[in-house]
Design a protein around this motif. Structure first.
Motif, PDB file in Angstrom:
ATOM      1  N   SER A 288       0.699  -1.130  -0.004  1.00 57.67           N
ATOM      2  CA  SER A 288      -0.098   0.032  -0.164  1.00 57.67           C
ATOM      3  C   SER A 288       0.916   1.335   0.034  1.00 57.67           C
ATOM      4  CB  SER A 288      -0.879  -0.192   1.048  1.00 57.67           C
ATOM      5  OG  SER A 288      -1.873  -0.840   1.040  1.00 57.67           O
ATOM      6  N   VAL A 289       2.082   1.171   0.651  1.00 61.92           N
ATOM      7  CA  VAL A 289       2.880   2.431   0.733  1.00 61.92           C
ATOM      8  C   VAL A 289       3.397   2.267  -0.736  1.00 61.92           C
ATOM      9  CG1 VAL A 289       5.247   3.189   1.446  1.00 61.92           C
ATOM     10  CG2 VAL A 289       3.488   2.254   3.148  1.00 61.92           C
ATOM     11  N   TRP A 290       3.746   1.282  -1.316  1.00 59.60           N
ATOM     12  CA  TRP A 290       4.114   1.422  -2.901  1.00 59.60           C
ATOM     13  C   TRP A 290       3.259   1.957  -3.858  1.00 59.60           C
ATOM     14  CZ3 TRP A 290       2.034  -1.429  -6.799  1.00 59.60           C
ATOM     15  CH2 TRP A 290       2.655  -1.541  -8.158  1.00 59.60           C
ATOM     16  N   MET A 291       1.906   1.412  -3.667  1.00 61.91           N
ATOM     17  CA  MET A 291       0.780   2.129  -4.491  1.00 61.91           C
ATOM     18  C   MET A 291       0.669   3.698  -4.151  1.00 61.91           C
ATOM     19  SD  MET A 291      -1.315   2.118  -6.692  1.00 61.91           S
ATOM     20  CE  MET A 291      -1.151   0.387  -7.540  1.00 61.91           C
ATOM     21  N   ALA A 292       0.525   3.987  -2.865  1.00 61.18           N
ATOM     22  CA  ALA A 292       0.481   5.404  -2.544  1.00 61.18           C
ATOM     23  C   ALA A 292       1.364   6.228  -3.411  1.00 61.18           C
ATOM     24  CB  ALA A 292       0.473   5.716  -1.162  1.00 61.18           C
ATOM     25  N   GLY A 293       2.633   5.897  -3.361  1.00 60.21           N
ATOM     26  CA  GLY A 293       3.643   6.434  -4.244  1.00 60.21           C
ATOM     27  C   GLY A 293       3.356   6.566  -5.672  1.00 60.21           C
ATOM     28  N   GLN A 294       2.926   5.411  -6.271  1.00 56.87           N
ATOM     29  CA  GLN A 294       2.460   5.436  -7.754  1.00 56.87           C
ATOM     30  C   GLN A 294       1.416   6.454  -7.883  1.00 56.87           C
ATOM     31  OE1 GLN A 294       4.268   3.466  -9.730  1.00 56.87           O
ATOM     32  NE2 GLN A 294       5.115   2.811  -7.993  1.00 56.87           N
TER      33      GLN A 294
END
Length: 312
Positions: A288-294
């Motif tokens: 979820s941290v990764w997707m928030a970055g995207q």
């Protein structure tokens, strides 16, 4: 990572199924159009967390929901990982079903409404006309050996009609199940439901012979009630809960619909209650941290915010 103290409850189940909607309902309303590669990586990462059921995409025209315009390409890229009864896709009509079947899916979902106004805005049809449209979709899907879910939206309130009578919701739910769907999902599309309302609706459905085992619940967190409503549903026997990684989500046809119940927040609560989900919380937070970055913005999930640094 710190974890909650486990205090089991006698009214809660030992295990639940999380129906992950992040790749479809979570992303469909995002203004940032993600590449097919990013979406495929999102699904792969979610699978790696231990999530079993993941709704991957929607076979709707790109003009309706631009984010979902690459559904065939996404499933082609995912290969076998995007097929099977645990990888549903949303289909609005027979044309969508045709495209989904051509992509080799193993499960589909149709999306109806408990209210006339939303049925018109979402499908340009009345509730009755929508049911007639869904009938051949479900029949053909079942004949092809697919698992079928039927969503009923606006079960707890409608932004145009206001309060939705429980009897009205029950009538639509009965009609949707009568089409032959394997599972019915109750949607709190604008997040106005509260635990007592959830219990009343489940009791009313039970009086009509619709058992909790055939139901899923889908709560939006507009007023911060999604987790409380979910726990009320679990205490009444529901065992399938929709959630979205990082709390992503919304509805393009109901502007007051904000994010879904965050999968991390659900997993955290279940950990504390001794309810098994099969999900690795550390991996889920990292995803979820990764997707928030995207997407270029922080996650609204409380657990992601609290554990984000340790989850990366």
């Amino acid at each position: 990572m710190s974890l909650p103290q486990v205090e089991p409850s006698s009214v809660m189940p030992d295990r639940i199924t999380i129906y992950e909607v992040g790749p479809r309902d979570g992303l469909q309303n995002e203004k940032t159009i993600l590449s097919t590669d990013v979406k495929a990586q999102f699904v792969r990462r979610l699978v790696a967390t231990g999530l079993q059921t993941i709704e991957t995409t929607s076979f709707v025209p790109a003009a309706w929901v631009p984010q979902m315009g690459d559904a065939p390409q996404l499933l082609e890229q995912l290969g076998e990982l995007g097929r099977g009864a645990d990888r549903p896709v949303l289909v609005p009509n027979e044309r969508g079903l045709d495209a989904a079947l051509a992509a080799g899916v193993g499960a589909v979902a149709v999306f109806g409404s408990a209210t006339e106004t939303f049925a018109q805005k979402n499908l340009n049809r009345s509730v009755e006309e929508s049911l007639r449209m869904f009938a051949p979709v479900v029949e053909r899907a079942k004949a092809a050996g697919l698992w079928v879910r039927a969503y009923v939206s606006m079960c707890f309130g409608d932004p145009w009609e206001g309060a939705v009578p429980i009897d009205q919701v029950v009538t639509v739910c009965e009609a949707m199940l009568a089409l032959g769907a394997d599972q019915l999902c109750l949607g709190d599309t604008i997040g106005t439901g509260t635990p007592g309302h959830v219990v009343r609706l489940l009791d009313a459905l039970g009086e009509k012979g619709i058992a909790p085992a055939t139901l899923g619940v889908h709560f939006h967190d507009t007023y911060g009630q999604a987790l409380a409503n979910t726990l009320a549903a679990l205490a009444k026997g529901v065992r399938t809960v929709d959630a979205s990684a990082g709390g992503l989500g919304g509805c393009p046809y109901a502007k007051s619909a904000t994010g879904n119940l965050a999968t991390e927040d659900l997993v955290w609560a279940c950990r504390g209650l001794g309810i098994e989900t099969g999900v690795d919380l550390t991996e889920l937070v990292a995803t979820s941290v990764w997707m928030a970055g995207q997407l270029g913005r922080p996650s609204p999930s409380r657990v992601v915010r609290a554990l984000g640094d340790s989850g990366q």
